[in-house]
Design a protein around this motif. Structure first.
Motif, mmCIF file in Angstrom:
data_model
loop_
_atom_site.group_PDB
_atom_site.id
_atom_site.type_symbol
_atom_site.label_atom_id
_atom_site.label_comp_id
_atom_site.label_asym_id
_atom_site.label_seq_id
_atom_site.Cartn_x
_atom_site.Cartn_y
_atom_site.Cartn_z
ATOM 1 N N GLY A 207 0.850 -1.278 -0.040
ATOM 2 C CA GLY A 207 0.104 0.023 0.124
ATOM 3 C C GLY A 207 0.947 1.064 0.021
ATOM 4 N N GLY A 208 2.051 1.181 0.449
ATOM 5 C CA GLY A 208 3.056 2.400 0.467
ATOM 6 C C GLY A 208 3.331 2.783 -0.939
ATOM 7 N N VAL A 209 3.457 1.799 -1.778
ATOM 8 C CA VAL A 209 3.706 2.260 -3.054
ATOM 9 C C VAL A 209 2.801 2.715 -3.823
ATOM 10 N N ILE A 210 1.446 2.318 -3.642
ATOM 11 C CA ILE A 210 0.213 2.802 -4.150
ATOM 12 C C ILE A 210 -0.227 4.179 -3.578
ATOM 13 N N SER A 211 0.252 4.538 -2.529
ATOM 14 C CA SER A 211 -0.210 5.597 -1.726
ATOM 15 C C SER A 211 0.047 6.989 -2.382
ATOM 16 N N PRO A 212 1.240 7.064 -3.050
ATOM 17 C CA PRO A 212 1.541 8.512 -3.448
ATOM 18 C C PRO A 212 0.622 8.837 -4.908
ATOM 19 N N ILE A 213 0.250 7.528 -5.450
ATOM 20 C CA ILE A 213 -0.699 7.583 -6.472
ATOM 21 C C ILE A 213 -2.038 8.111 -6.042
ATOM 22 N N LEU A 214 -2.625 7.541 -4.769
ATOM 23 C CA LEU A 214 -3.815 7.769 -4.381
ATOM 24 C C LEU A 214 -3.530 9.115 -3.818
ATOM 25 N N GLY A 215 -2.382 9.862 -3.361
ATOM 26 C CA GLY A 215 -2.341 11.215 -2.870
ATOM 27 C C GLY A 215 -2.620 12.045 -4.084
ATOM 28 N N LYS A 216 -1.660 11.814 -5.058
ATOM 29 C CA LYS A 216 -1.991 12.761 -6.419
ATOM 30 C C LYS A 216 -3.761 12.748 -6.830
ATOM 31 N N VAL A 217 -4.130 11.772 -6.705
ATOM 32 C CA VAL A 217 -5.694 11.506 -7.091
ATOM 33 C C VAL A 217 -6.485 12.374 -6.281
ATOM 34 N N GLY A 218 -5.970 12.185 -5.002
ATOM 35 C CA GLY A 218 -6.725 13.077 -3.845
ATOM 36 C C GLY A 218 -6.494 14.526 -4.078
ATOM 37 N N ASP A 219 -5.403 15.063 -4.474
ATOM 38 C CA ASP A 219 -5.039 16.532 -4.715
ATOM 39 C C ASP A 219 -5.873 16.998 -5.930
ATOM 40 N N ALA A 220 -5.916 16.020 -7.094
ATOM 41 C CA ALA A 220 -6.697 16.354 -8.207
ATOM 42 C C ALA A 220 -8.279 16.241 -8.251
ATOM 43 N N GLN A 221 -8.591 15.151 -7.613
ATOM 44 C CA GLN A 221 -10.266 15.033 -7.464
ATOM 45 C C GLN A 221 -10.792 15.109 -6.312
ATOM 46 N N GLY A 222 -10.111 15.131 -5.254
ATOM 47 C CA GLY A 222 -10.628 15.170 -3.988
ATOM 48 C C GLY A 222 -10.631 13.786 -3.116
ATOM 49 N N LEU A 223 -10.563 13.704 -1.430
ATOM 50 C CA LEU A 223 -10.385 12.723 -0.982
ATOM 51 C C LEU A 223 -11.645 11.784 -1.145
ATOM 52 N N PRO A 224 -12.831 12.061 -1.371
ATOM 53 C CA PRO A 224 -13.752 10.918 -1.479
ATOM 54 C C PRO A 224 -13.704 10.366 -2.418
#
Length: 402
Positions: free
Chosen positions: A344-361
């Protein structure tokens, strides 16, 4: 000071607790770094990547080394290193210095876990699910104590209060160092028992272990995503303070610790794969409630079953991995607790970028999709094989050889 054999299960649990305190504190520290150091969500997720991924890649190597020759002092060094890294975050201004400090803690954790999981297996006797759940709950408690220590230290001393995280790690490393001779004896007994079982026909199920590892990869994405983005969701979407957002990690960790204890004991009675899939099935509706709810009371309450359902599968996954690879317990521990569990630590930066662009929901909806895939995959994971019965003569011959 020499303890009774059964007491060393508790010692390994406490060692696990101290090894994971700093790593458990990181999600609670992230909101402070976002507000006071000005780092982005993607950068915050990058620190999670440094903790989970860099050390976990080498953890199976340490596990394989432990199978060949046990080095209890490596557990001591691992706990010491884990306390050195993240405790320095409050003193650092450069993002890359923060990244290096967090990675140092990750490497220390990688040193501890394979030998720690292997030792917990040896002192557990026949009730492996219970023994591994006791060991695993130390990690959950570390995840609970870490955020509390971090928030306490920062509230009293500012960001430099992260230094308090080093204290329990240093003390536990010193105590384990005084027990290395006894621990080495346990490791030698375990190696002899494994050699006798191999001579009696004990085999490794690599195919089954591969299926378990795939599900553990997905479960890790859910776990890291939950501990990283739930506090940020509380702050950015539910508009809570950074301190209150950080305490969600403590709630998740305490609920997870209780569930970890329950999961191992249920696995001994019901079967390891049944408990794993049951936890994954229950996780999905809990996360959906949090996504749709904007009522703080309900959202906070739902953190408890959310964490419990996911952590129900953790210790059965580790114990099942050791049972599927009985001739490579250290390697199995290194993969299930390290490489796969930290995916999950590998995936979390990708999810972080999604959160910055699309929001945490949006990030939480992605986690729902991952949970569905993991749930389906869990139905293909085999249960633990029957243990090979070792003739008394074979056991005696193995001990004589050693």
């Amino acid at each position: 000071m020499k303890l009774k054999r059964e007491s060393y299960g508790i010692v390994m649990m406490l060692g696990h607790l101290c090894a994971d305190i700093s790593g458990g504190a990181l999600p609670a520290i992230l909101p402070f770094l976002v507000t006071q150091k000005g780092i982005s969500l993607a950068s915050a997720a990058g620190l999670t990547f440094a903790l989970s991924s860099i050390g976990s890649v080498i953890q199976p190597v340490f596990g394989s080394m432990a199978d060949k020759h046990s080095r209890p002092w490596m557990m001591c060094l691992g706990i010491f290193m884990s306390g050195c890294g993240i405790s320095m975050l409050g003193f650092l201004d450069s993002y890359w210095a923060m990244f290096a400090a967090v990675a140092f803690t990750g490497i220390g954790s990688a040193l501890f876990h394979p030998d720690g999981g292997r030792m917990a297996n040896y002192v557990a006797g026949e009730r492996k699910g219970r023994g591994i759940s006791n060991f695993s709950v130390g990690g959950n408690l570390g995840g609970a104590v870490g955020p509390m220590l971090a928030v306490f230290g920062i509230s009293r001393f500012g960001l430099k209060g992260t230094a308090i995280l080093a204290v329990p790690a240093f003390l536990m490393a010193a105590f384990l160092l005084s027990q290395t001779k006894t621990l080495a004896g346990f490791a030698n007994e375990g190696a002899q028992a494994t050699k006798a079982a191999m001579a009696a026909g004990q085999k490794d199920d690599w195919k089954g272990f591969g299926k378990l590892t795939a599900v553990t990869f997905l479960r890790s994405t859910l776990s890291i995503g939950m501990t990283t983005f739930i506090p940020l969701f509380w702050m950015s979407v539910l508009l809570q303070s950074d301190a209150r957002s950080g305490t969600t990690t403590t709630i998740i960790a305490f609920a997870g610790a209780l569930s970890t204890l329950i999961g191992g004991r249920l696995a001994d009675r019901m079967g390891f794969n049944r408990v794993i899939r049951s936890g994954l099935v229950m996780y999905i509706p809990c996360l959906l409630v949090i996504i749709f709810s904007r009522w703080m009371g309900l959202s906070t309450i739902m953190l408890i079953p959310l964490a419990m359902s996911l952590n129900l599968a953790f210790s059965p996954s580790v114990a099942l991995g050791q049972k599927l690879l009985p001739n490579h317990v250290g390697l199995a521990s290194g993969i299930t607790m390290g490489l796969a569990s930290s995916f999950g630590g590998v995936i979390s930066p990708i999810l972080g970028k999604v959160g910055d662009a699309q929001g945490l929901p949006t990030v939480l909806w992605i986690l729902v999709g991952v949970a569905v895939v993991a749930c389906v995959g869990s139905f293909f994971v085999p249960d633990a094989p029957e243990a090979v019965k070792v003739p008394a003569s074979s056991q005696a011959a193995s001990q004589k050889t050693n």
